[in-house]
Design an enzyme around this catalytic site. Structure first.
Site, PDB file in Angstrom:
ATOM      1  N   LYS A   2     -49.596  -8.490  12.491  1.00 47.34           N
ATOM      2  CA  LYS A   2     -49.834  -9.859  12.962  1.00 47.34           C
ATOM      3  C   LYS A   2     -48.837 -10.840  12.345  1.00 47.34           C
ATOM      4  CE  LYS A   2     -54.837  -9.173  13.544  1.00 47.34           C
ATOM      5  NZ  LYS A   2     -56.181  -9.531  13.030  1.00 47.34           N
ATOM      6  N   CYS A  36     -54.328 -12.054   8.256  1.00 41.92           N
ATOM      7  CA  CYS A  36     -55.402 -11.265   7.658  1.00 41.92           C
ATOM      8  C   CYS A  36     -56.095 -10.433   8.724  1.00 41.92           C
ATOM      9  CB  CYS A  36     -56.449 -12.165   6.986  1.00 41.92           C
ATOM     10  SG  CYS A  36     -55.816 -13.185   5.646  1.00 41.92           S
ATOM     11  N   ASP A  37     -56.717  -9.366   8.271  1.00 44.74           N
ATOM     12  CA  ASP A  37     -57.586  -8.588   9.152  1.00 44.74           C
ATOM     13  C   ASP A  37     -58.720  -8.036   8.312  1.00 44.74           C
ATOM     14  OD1 ASP A  37     -57.612  -7.357  12.061  1.00 44.74           O
ATOM     15  OD2 ASP A  37     -58.321  -5.808  10.685  1.00 44.74           O
ATOM     16  N   SER A  38     -59.952  -8.187   8.807  1.00 46.61           N
ATOM     17  CA  SER A  38     -61.129  -7.797   8.032  1.00 46.61           C
ATOM     18  C   SER A  38     -61.945  -6.742   8.770  1.00 46.61           C
ATOM     19  CB  SER A  38     -62.029  -9.015   7.766  1.00 46.61           C
ATOM     20  OG  SER A  38     -61.368  -9.999   7.008  1.00 46.61           O
ATOM     21  N   GLY A  49     -57.260  -7.144   4.771  1.00 47.66           N
ATOM     22  CA  GLY A  49     -55.833  -7.002   4.552  1.00 47.66           C
ATOM     23  C   GLY A  49     -55.163  -8.366   4.627  1.00 47.66           C
TER      24      GLY A  49
END
Length: 212
Positions: A60, A79-81, A116
């Site tokens: 991203k 971010c990625d959750s 992340g």
């Protein structure tokens, strides 16, 4: 590689459409600009949940950074959750029935919320990038079926990774956390402060002046 300290705050871009991440950054005194990447997240795979959130965050941030045509100093944050339970990644439930089943598995148990973080910068003309993952353990209350059905009927669990929030209706159903609570909202401020420092940007230099 650590960049030299910048004298002027760089342009800050949040590569995420998450209102919670945006609100967390603004409440912390930052003023991010939102630019969302157009990625097919289903096309990405990894060997474990931590690897997957790290991979998605990097993709991203890199996509947004590469699309910038300007040459000014810039920080791009993505971010990625995902919630991990029994080794499985738990993203947004596809529908109400899936959310109910998810909560029946989660109640009374401990899961791990991984986010992340990837920062890409161009400071003084030099590109740089750092990546890290924050993990917070979350203990869920042992709620009954009626509470689960009422919560799912609110619609909130369908909008968020892991099917819960701590800053909304779901906060009453989380009994304990071990780790950064901001991370459960979707972005870890202590981790991001350290990452900014690696790019030569002290956290406090990104604070916006008070308007009152």
């Amino acid at each position: 590689m650590t960049a030299g300290v910048t004298s002027q705050p760089p342009r800050l871009i949040l590569a995420s459409a998450s209102p919670a991440r945006f609100a967390t950054l603004t409440a912390a005194g930052l003023n991010p600009e939102v630019i969302v990447s157009d990625l097919d997240e289903d096309a990405f795979t990894a060997t474990d949940v931590i690897g997957l959130v790290a991979t998605l965050a990097k993709a991203k941030a890199s996509a947004v950074f590469e699309g910038l045509g300007a040459t000014e100093d810039v920080l791009v944050v993505a971010c990625d959750s995902l919630l991990e339970l029994d080794g499985e990644p738990m993203g947004k439930p596809v529908d109400g029935a899936a959310a109910i089943e998810r909560w029946r598995r989660m109640r009374g148990r401990t899961a791990r919320l991984h986010t992340g973080h990837h920062v890409v910068s161009r400071i003084g003309g030099q590109p740089d990038a750092t990546s890290a993952v924050a993990t917070t353990e979350v203990v869920f209350a042992n709620i009954d079926d009626a509470e689960i059905e009422a919560y799912v009927a609110s619609g909130e669990p369908l909008r968020v990774a892991g099917a819960f929030t701590i800053d909304g209706l779901g906060g009453a159903y989380v009994t304990t956390m071990c780790g950064d609570p901001h991370n459960v909202v979707g972005i870890s401020l202590p981790l991001l402060r350290r990452m900014f420092a690696e790019h030569g940007v002290p956290w406090h230099t990104m604070w916006q002046p008070a308007t009152n």
